[in-house]
Design a protein around this motif. Sequence first.
Motif, PDB file in Angstrom:
ATOM      1  N   GLU A 298      -6.323  14.427  50.048  1.00  0.00           N
ATOM      2  CA  GLU A 298      -6.831  15.298  48.989  1.00  0.00           C
ATOM      3  C   GLU A 298      -6.119  15.003  47.667  1.00  0.00           C
ATOM      4  O   GLU A 298      -6.738  14.995  46.599  1.00  0.00           O
ATOM      5  CB  GLU A 298      -6.633  16.761  49.376  1.00  0.00           C
ATOM      6  N   ARG A 299      -4.827  14.733  47.750  1.00  0.00           N
ATOM      7  CA  ARG A 299      -4.049  14.441  46.545  1.00  0.00           C
ATOM      8  C   ARG A 299      -4.485  13.122  45.922  1.00  0.00           C
ATOM      9  O   ARG A 299      -4.641  13.015  44.701  1.00  0.00           O
ATOM     10  CB  ARG A 299      -2.564  14.385  46.917  1.00  0.00           C
ATOM     11  N   LEU A 300      -4.702  12.119  46.759  1.00  0.00           N
ATOM     12  CA  LEU A 300      -5.164  10.832  46.230  1.00  0.00           C
ATOM     13  C   LEU A 300      -6.547  10.961  45.610  1.00  0.00           C
ATOM     14  O   LEU A 300      -6.825  10.389  44.550  1.00  0.00           O
ATOM     15  CB  LEU A 300      -5.186   9.791  47.345  1.00  0.00           C
ATOM     16  N   ALA A 301      -7.425  11.718  46.281  1.00  0.00           N
ATOM     17  CA  ALA A 301      -8.767  11.915  45.746  1.00  0.00           C
ATOM     18  C   ALA A 301      -8.716  12.649  44.416  1.00  0.00           C
ATOM     19  O   ALA A 301      -9.440  12.309  43.468  1.00  0.00           O
ATOM     20  CB  ALA A 301      -9.625  12.678  46.755  1.00  0.00           C
ATOM     21  N   LEU A 375     -10.011   8.078  54.950  1.00  0.00           N
ATOM     22  CA  LEU A 375      -9.833   8.080  53.492  1.00  0.00           C
ATOM     23  C   LEU A 375     -11.172   8.243  52.783  1.00  0.00           C
ATOM     24  O   LEU A 375     -11.300   9.055  51.849  1.00  0.00           O
ATOM     25  CB  LEU A 375      -9.168   6.771  53.054  1.00  0.00           C
ATOM     26  N   ALA A 376     -12.171   7.497  53.232  1.00  0.00           N
ATOM     27  CA  ALA A 376     -13.492   7.597  52.612  1.00  0.00           C
ATOM     28  C   ALA A 376     -14.085   8.991  52.803  1.00  0.00           C
ATOM     29  O   ALA A 376     -14.659   9.569  51.865  1.00  0.00           O
ATOM     30  CB  ALA A 376     -14.419   6.541  53.193  1.00  0.00           C
ATOM     31  N   GLU A 377     -13.934   9.535  54.002  1.00  0.00           N
ATOM     32  CA  GLU A 377     -14.492  10.862  54.285  1.00  0.00           C
ATOM     33  C   GLU A 377     -13.848  11.931  53.411  1.00  0.00           C
ATOM     34  O   GLU A 377     -14.490  12.909  53.029  1.00  0.00           O
ATOM     35  CB  GLU A 377     -14.293  11.195  55.757  1.00  0.00           C
ATOM     36  N   ALA A 378     -12.573  11.722  53.057  1.00  0.00           N
ATOM     37  CA  ALA A 378     -11.860  12.693  52.223  1.00  0.00           C
ATOM     38  C   ALA A 378     -12.147  12.513  50.739  1.00  0.00           C
ATOM     39  O   ALA A 378     -11.625  13.273  49.915  1.00  0.00           O
ATOM     40  CB  ALA A 378     -10.363  12.572  52.475  1.00  0.00           C
ATOM     41  N   GLY A 379     -12.958  11.520  50.390  1.00  0.00           N
ATOM     42  CA  GLY A 379     -13.314  11.320  48.989  1.00  0.00           C
ATOM     43  C   GLY A 379     -12.384  10.416  48.216  1.00  0.00           C
ATOM     44  O   GLY A 379     -12.466  10.348  46.987  1.00  0.00           O
ATOM     45  N   VAL A 380     -11.499   9.698  48.911  1.00  0.00           N
ATOM     46  CA  VAL A 380     -10.635   8.730  48.239  1.00  0.00           C
ATOM     47  C   VAL A 380     -11.477   7.493  47.905  1.00  0.00           C
ATOM     48  O   VAL A 380     -12.134   6.947  48.789  1.00  0.00           O
ATOM     49  CB  VAL A 380      -9.444   8.337  49.132  1.00  0.00           C
ATOM     50  N   PRO A 381     -11.483   7.041  46.662  1.00  0.00           N
ATOM     51  CA  PRO A 381     -12.283   5.852  46.326  1.00  0.00           C
ATOM     52  C   PRO A 381     -11.753   4.627  47.072  1.00  0.00           C
ATOM     53  O   PRO A 381     -10.547   4.369  47.083  1.00  0.00           O
ATOM     54  CB  PRO A 381     -12.081   5.696  44.814  1.00  0.00           C
ATOM     55  N   LEU A 382     -12.634   3.872  47.689  1.00  0.00           N
ATOM     56  CA  LEU A 382     -12.270   2.624  48.354  1.00  0.00           C
ATOM     57  C   LEU A 382     -12.877   1.447  47.608  1.00  0.00           C
ATOM     58  O   LEU A 382     -13.965   1.552  47.045  1.00  0.00           O
ATOM     59  CB  LEU A 382     -12.755   2.609  49.807  1.00  0.00           C
ATOM     60  N   MET A 383     -12.156   0.323  47.628  1.00  0.00           N
ATOM     61  CA  MET A 383     -12.655  -0.911  47.028  1.00  0.00           C
ATOM     62  C   MET A 383     -12.509  -2.039  48.046  1.00  0.00           C
ATOM     63  O   MET A 383     -11.564  -2.067  48.834  1.00  0.00           O
ATOM     64  CB  MET A 383     -11.871  -1.257  45.760  1.00  0.00           C
ATOM     65  N   LEU A 408     -17.759  -0.393  60.265  1.00  0.00           N
ATOM     66  CA  LEU A 408     -17.179  -0.072  61.569  1.00  0.00           C
ATOM     67  C   LEU A 408     -16.174   1.076  61.454  1.00  0.00           C
ATOM     68  O   LEU A 408     -15.979   1.842  62.399  1.00  0.00           O
ATOM     69  CB  LEU A 408     -16.497  -1.306  62.161  1.00  0.00           C
ATOM     70  N   ALA A 409     -15.550   1.213  60.280  1.00  0.00           N
ATOM     71  CA  ALA A 409     -14.592   2.295  60.057  1.00  0.00           C
ATOM     72  C   ALA A 409     -15.268   3.644  59.878  1.00  0.00           C
ATOM     73  O   ALA A 409     -14.591   4.681  59.899  1.00  0.00           O
ATOM     74  CB  ALA A 409     -13.734   1.984  58.832  1.00  0.00           C
ATOM     75  N   GLY A 410     -16.585   3.641  59.667  1.00  0.00           N
ATOM     76  CA  GLY A 410     -17.303   4.897  59.526  1.00  0.00           C
ATOM     77  C   GLY A 410     -18.031   5.073  58.212  1.00  0.00           C
ATOM     78  O   GLY A 410     -18.743   6.060  58.027  1.00  0.00           O
ATOM     79  N   LEU A 411     -17.865   4.142  57.267  1.00  0.00           N
ATOM     80  CA  LEU A 411     -18.621   4.235  56.025  1.00  0.00           C
ATOM     81  C   LEU A 411     -20.080   3.890  56.300  1.00  0.00           C
ATOM     82  O   LEU A 411     -20.383   3.072  57.178  1.00  0.00           O
ATOM     83  CB  LEU A 411     -18.075   3.267  54.976  1.00  0.00           C
ATOM     84  N   SER A 412     -20.977   4.498  55.565  1.00  0.00           N
ATOM     85  CA  SER A 412     -22.366   4.088  55.630  1.00  0.00           C
ATOM     86  C   SER A 412     -22.510   2.759  54.904  1.00  0.00           C
ATOM     87  O   SER A 412     -21.675   2.402  54.066  1.00  0.00           O
ATOM     88  CB  SER A 412     -23.263   5.132  54.962  1.00  0.00           C
ATOM     89  N   PRO A 413     -23.565   1.985  55.188  1.00  0.00           N
ATOM     90  CA  PRO A 413     -23.773   0.754  54.416  1.00  0.00           C
ATOM     91  C   PRO A 413     -23.830   1.002  52.912  1.00  0.00           C
ATOM     92  O   PRO A 413     -23.321   0.190  52.138  1.00  0.00           O
ATOM     93  CB  PRO A 413     -25.094   0.230  54.964  1.00  0.00           C
ATOM     94  N   ALA A 414     -24.419   2.128  52.510  1.00  0.00           N
ATOM     95  CA  ALA A 414     -24.483   2.435  51.080  1.00  0.00           C
ATOM     96  C   ALA A 414     -23.085   2.660  50.512  1.00  0.00           C
ATOM     97  O   ALA A 414     -22.770   2.212  49.396  1.00  0.00           O
ATOM     98  CB  ALA A 414     -25.363   3.665  50.847  1.00  0.00           C
ATOM     99  N   GLN A 415     -22.219   3.353  51.261  1.00  0.00           N
ATOM    100  CA  GLN A 415     -20.847   3.563  50.798  1.00  0.00           C
ATOM    101  C   GLN A 415     -20.094   2.244  50.713  1.00  0.00           C
ATOM    102  O   GLN A 415     -19.323   2.008  49.777  1.00  0.00           O
ATOM    103  CB  GLN A 415     -20.118   4.516  51.738  1.00  0.00           C
ATOM    104  N   ALA A 416     -20.289   1.383  51.697  1.00  0.00           N
ATOM    105  CA  ALA A 416     -19.616   0.086  51.689  1.00  0.00           C
ATOM    106  C   ALA A 416     -20.053  -0.734  50.485  1.00  0.00           C
ATOM    107  O   ALA A 416     -19.223  -1.366  49.809  1.00  0.00           O
ATOM    108  CB  ALA A 416     -19.896  -0.660  52.988  1.00  0.00           C
ATOM    109  N   LEU A 417     -21.349  -0.723  50.182  1.00  0.00           N
ATOM    110  CA  LEU A 417     -21.836  -1.448  49.008  1.00  0.00           C
ATOM    111  C   LEU A 417     -21.239  -0.874  47.727  1.00  0.00           C
ATOM    112  O   LEU A 417     -20.898  -1.622  46.802  1.00  0.00           O
ATOM    113  CB  LEU A 417     -23.360  -1.397  48.950  1.00  0.00           C
TER     114      LEU A 417
END
Length: 511
Positions: A298-301, A375-383, A408-417
């Motif tokens: 939450e803090r990182l997000a 991390l992605a589920e918590a709203g932390v931006p991933l690159m 495979l980690a749980g992101l949707s294809p749209a999130q990964a893109l």
Amino acid sequence: MTGTVSRRSVLAAAAAGTAAGITRWEPASATPGSGGAGLIAVTGVSVIDAVGGARRDQNVLVRGGRVLAAGHLRRTPVPDGARVVDGRGGFLIPGLADMHTHATEIDPTDPEMYVVNGVTTTRQMSSSETVRGWRKEIEAGTRLGPRWTVGSAIVDGSPSLWEGLGAPYVAVADAPQARAAVRRQRQAGAEFIKTYTRLSRAAFHAIATESRRLGIPFLGHVPDLVPVTEASDAGLGSIEHLFEFWYDTSHDERRLRREIARTHIDGGDYAGWFTTLHPLEYAAARSYDQHKAGRVFERLARNGTPVTPTLVMHRTADVPQDIAHDDPRFKYVSADTLAYWQWATQNIYLKGRTPRESKERRELIGLRTRLAGALAEAGVPLMTGTDLGTAYLMPGFSLHDELEQLVLAGLSPAQALGAATLEPARHLGHRDAGAVARGNVADLVLLDADPLLDIRNTTRINSVFVRGQLIDPPARARMLAEIEAAAGNRPATGVLPMGAGCACHGGTRRA
């Protein structure tokens, strides 16, 4: 293998390799005509990006390196004389980004390898004269390649893990030395300051203060002695890799941090760091506290601190025995690169490894993958980033592997893109990139299959636009053939160049 290679000889070999195998790019000219001269139209295509989602039946017009227009085909007519690319049944996405690279400088074809794989943006995580030379050629229009952001020499603690390994680094023992290093690196032309693993807390915070004063980003590794949340609060521009998260999220954090502070690593002993801290990292991962982790994320997000997980690097480091050595893509690299990969695997990742550690690291890679998803589920931006230079990673190709790992980690294809397009553009301050929109840079990838149905379809590349230059299927096939020939024609030197490996996870040595 014996002997040494100077920087001059490495660069000369790179230039010779380019001359021997890779031709200069000559863009195809558009068919002349009224209103359409110099214009390329991708017609009837499905557009996918992280801003507008998926849009069907689109016309996208490109001219002068920019997207001139993008909209439904009924509202976006194609001018007479435009060069038409039939996009029906295809999918157009923004160019991809590899946000953690270390150009190896062993092979000279990294720029071409990136763009032929649809990677049009890269971030070099350590100083490199070679990459700066490539960038000049790219910007002059004499070579096709990605937009490259180049960082400083590695700024590490003293003793540094990089002593004697050949990569550009600066060892700082205290806050005054850290501030001076920031000033020197900025004056030398660095676009950001790269922080590293063995920095002291005082030196890290001095880097943060001086970087803010001078208006230059600082980012990279969270040092062993600095909590992730503390680094984020200090303004670390992005967090690279997933090594340090376990301590912040462990219910045994205090004891583990005391153990870390007591652990001595000799200068130049990266393999020693990798193995010595493994028991502590594993203990931290096994004592993961979900509620504590939620507060950390939450803090990182809230701070908007992006994370580059580099899962493909972690796979190589944790389970190198699982890497397929007969990957057909390896035909695009030289014998020297293959030799370096083999050396690094035995002398860094597997050095001193016991069967017990191998079992624990197999468990760790699964935990790291789930951590990226959390991390992605918590709203932390991933690159997306690969840590190119790590054994068995390849320019461009491995970025698609990272996309698959994120899903495979749980992101949707749209999130990964989004992690490969919009988030990198935002991080780099490129307001004209990361989406298929009017006025944006025409860095685009035309796919033959839908990446939202299967993220592996990002490898189904039909064509690539790089600053509006179209690499159509024949041109792309020609480039791949030339890269393969250049790799095959380069004789094995019997030498592993110092500093040619990843500036995060070990340089090369005599073998």
